[in-house]
Design an enzyme around this catalytic site. Structure first.
Site, short mmCIF file in Angstrom:
data_model
loop_
_atom_site.label_atom_id
_atom_site.label_comp_id
_atom_site.label_asym_id
_atom_site.label_seq_id
_atom_site.Cartn_x
_atom_site.Cartn_y
_atom_site.Cartn_z
N CYS A 75 0.81 -1.22 0.00
CA CYS A 75 0.00 0.00 0.00
C CYS A 75 0.85 1.27 0.00
O CYS A 75 0.52 2.23 -0.70
CB CYS A 75 -0.99 -0.01 1.16
SG CYS A 75 -0.28 -0.29 2.80
N ASP A 281 -7.48 5.61 -1.51
CA ASP A 281 -7.16 4.37 -0.78
C ASP A 281 -6.65 3.31 -1.76
O ASP A 281 -7.35 2.94 -2.71
CB ASP A 281 -8.42 3.87 -0.08
CG ASP A 281 -8.16 2.72 0.86
OD1 ASP A 281 -7.03 2.19 0.88
OD2 ASP A 281 -9.10 2.33 1.60
N HIS A 283 -6.15 0.20 -1.09
CA HIS A 283 -6.49 -1.14 -0.61
C HIS A 283 -7.65 -1.76 -1.39
O HIS A 283 -8.68 -2.14 -0.83
CB HIS A 283 -6.80 -1.10 0.88
CG HIS A 283 -5.66 -0.63 1.71
ND1 HIS A 283 -5.46 0.70 2.03
CD2 HIS A 283 -4.63 -1.31 2.27
CE1 HIS A 283 -4.37 0.82 2.76
NE2 HIS A 283 -3.84 -0.38 2.92
#
Length: 408
Positions: A75, A281, A283
Site C-alpha cells: 500500500c 485508498d 487497498h
C-alpha cells in the site's frame, strides 16, 4: 466483458456528493479550493483525474521468483506511485489537466502511465520499487513507511532519463536551500549570501528570486523539483499543534499531498475539508493490466470513480511525508515564501524548518548519482534493477517470514 479487472469500482459519478458534508466550508484538493455546493462537477472531475494506484494481482513475479501480487504489503508503494505520478502530471500536463473517460489523452499522459505499469521494465513499477527497497533494508514483501518510500523514489528517479526530476528528501525535519541547489549543474561560483543570513529566523523575510535579485544558491538551469519532507508529528498520535500547519500545506499551489495513514494502512491524502482529511485508498485488489510496449493502455482502473474516503485528522498516524512539486525556480521561491508566512511565522512549534545554508555540524551533502549501467532503449525510463542492486552490494530476496509491518 470481463469486469473482474475493475474489481470494487463504483461507477456512480455522483456518489461523492452524497458523502461529502453539506457545508459552506471550503474543500481543498492539492492547492485548489472548491465550494462543495457550487462547484460539484469541477470537484468530481479533479478527484477522478488523479492517477489511482492500487494493489494488483497476477503480474509477472517480482525478481523472477517473487510475489505476483502486492496485496497486503504494497500500500505505501502504491501511495508513493500516486504522489510521484501527480508530480509528473503537473509537469507535463499541468495542474488544470483533467482526465477524459472517453480516452482522448495527450501523448504525455500515455507515457506517464507507462512508467507505472506492473512490469519489470517500467521505471516506477511495483517491481522496480520493491527491488530498490532492498537497498533501504526492506526485503521484497515487507511493508514500507513514508521515509523508506521517499528514499526509493529518490533513487529510482536517477534512472528516469525522460523526466530527469531532481528529488530532494529532507532530513531531520529541515529543508536546506543550499543542498537543493546542488541537485543541478552549477554555473560559476555562487554569489555570497547576505551577511548573517544562514538561517531563516522567526519573523525574517526571504529575498524573492528575480532577474535583478537572484537567490545566492539557486543558479544555473532549473530542474523540476520533487520535494519530500518526512516528518514525525508526535509520538503515538499526531500532536494537535501541527494540524493547522498540515492543512496549510494542502492549500499551497505546489502541493502533491501527503503520504501517511494509520498503523499498517497507508493512504494518499490529497486534501481536507473542516477537520477531515480526504484521501485515495490503495487497498483494492485489481488484475494487472496487460499492455504492449509503448501501446495503448486500458486506463479505466487507474482513475477512482468511487467516493474518496475521509478521515478525522486526529486519527492520522504521526509518521508522514509531505510532497511538493516546483516546476520552475519561481515556484520554489513562492513555496519558500508561503512556508515562511503560513507555517514558520504562525506556528509556536514548527512542523519543519527551512534554512538557507547546510548546517555546519551535519555531514556534507552529496547529490545522488546513478551507477553506470546499460539502460534499455533510447528515451526509455527504465533500467536493469538486478544490475543496479549488484552494484550497490544488495541481493534480491523475498521476505522469509511473510509480511512484516512497521512504520519507518
Amino acid at each position: 466483458m470481463d469486469t473482474s479487472k475493475y474489481e470494487n469500482q463504483i461507477n456512480v459519478f455522483s456518489e461523492l456528493l452524497d458523502e461529502l458534508p453539506d457545508t459552506e466550508e471550503p474543500l481543498w484538493i492539492l492547492g485548489q479550493r472548491y465550494d462543495v455546493r457550487a462547484e460539484k462537477s469541477e470537484l468530481l472531475s479533479d478527484v477522478r483525474s488523479r492517477l489511482w494506484f492500487t494493489y494488483r494481482k497476477k503480474f509477472s513475479p517480482i525478481g523472477g521468483t517473487g510475489p505476483s501480487s502486492d496485496a497486503g504489503w504494497g500500500c505505501m508503494l502504491r501511495c508513493g506511485q500516486m504522489i510521484l505520478a501527480q508530480a509528473l502530471v503537473c509537469w507535463h500536463l499541468g495542474r488544470e489537466w483533467r482526465w477524459d473517460k472517453d480516452g482522448r489523452h495527450p501523448e504525455e499522459y500515455r507515457r506517464i502511465l507507462h512508467c507505472f505499469l506492473d512490469k519489470k521494465d517500467s521505471c516506477y513499477s511495483i517491481h522496480q520499487m520493491a527491488q530498490m527497497g532492498v537497498g533501504e533494508g526492506k526485503l521484497v514483501g515487507e511493508w514500507y513507511g513514508p521515509n523508506t518510500i521517499a528514499q526509493v523514489l529518490k533513487k529510482l528517479a536517477l534512472f528516469d532519463d525522460w523526466n530527469s526530476l531532481a528529488v530532494y528528501v529532507s532530513m531531520d525535519n529541515t529543508v536546506v536551500i543550499e543542498d537543493i541547489s546542488m541537485l543541478r549543474p552549477a554555473l560559476g561560483d555562487p554569489a555570497e549570501p547576505s551577511e548573517g543570513g544562514a538561517f531563516l529566523e522567526h519573523g525574517s523575510s526571504r529575498p524573492r528570486a528575480t532577474s535583478s535579485y537572484p537567490h545566492p544558491y539557486l543558479r544555473s538551469e532549473w530542474k523540476p523539483l520533487l520535494l519530500i519532507i518526512p516528518l514525525r508529528m508526535g509520538i503515538n498520535h499526531i500532536n494537535p499543534v501541527y494540524i493547522e500547519a498540515l492543512k496549510e500545506c494542502f492549500k499551497m499551489p505546489q502541493s502533491l499531498g501527503v503520504l501517511g495513514g494509520k498503523p499498517n494502512l497507508a493512504y494518499y491524502f490529497i486534501g481536507f475539508i473542516g477537520e477531515e482529511l480526504i484521501y485515495l485508498d490503495p487497498h483494492t485488489t485489481q488484475l494487472a493490466v496487460e499492455s504492449e510496449a509503448g501501446g495503448a493502455v486500458d486506463d479505466q482502473s487507474y482513475h477512482c470513480n468511487r467516493s474518496p474516503h475521509r478521515m478525522k485528522v486526529t486519527s492520522l498516524d504521526p509518521s508522514v511525508a509531505l510532497g511538493f512539486f516546483c516546476k520552475t525556480e519561481e515556484d520554489f521561491d513562492s513555496w519558500c515564501g508561503l512556508v515562511q508566512q503560513e507555517i514558520l511565522r504562525k506556528s509556536r512549534l514548527r512542523m519543519f524548518e527551512l534554512v538557507e545554508k547546510h548546517p555546519p555540524h551535519w555531514p556534507p551533502f552529496v547529490p545522488p548519482t546513478k551507477p553506470e549501467v546499460h539502460t534499455t532503449g533510447a528515451g526509455r525510463c527504465c533500467t536493469d534493477l538486478q544490475t543496479v542492486l549488484r552494484l550497490l552490494g544488495c541481493s534480491i530476496r523475498n521476505h522469509p517470514r511473510g509480511v512484516r509491518k512497521t512504520m519507518v
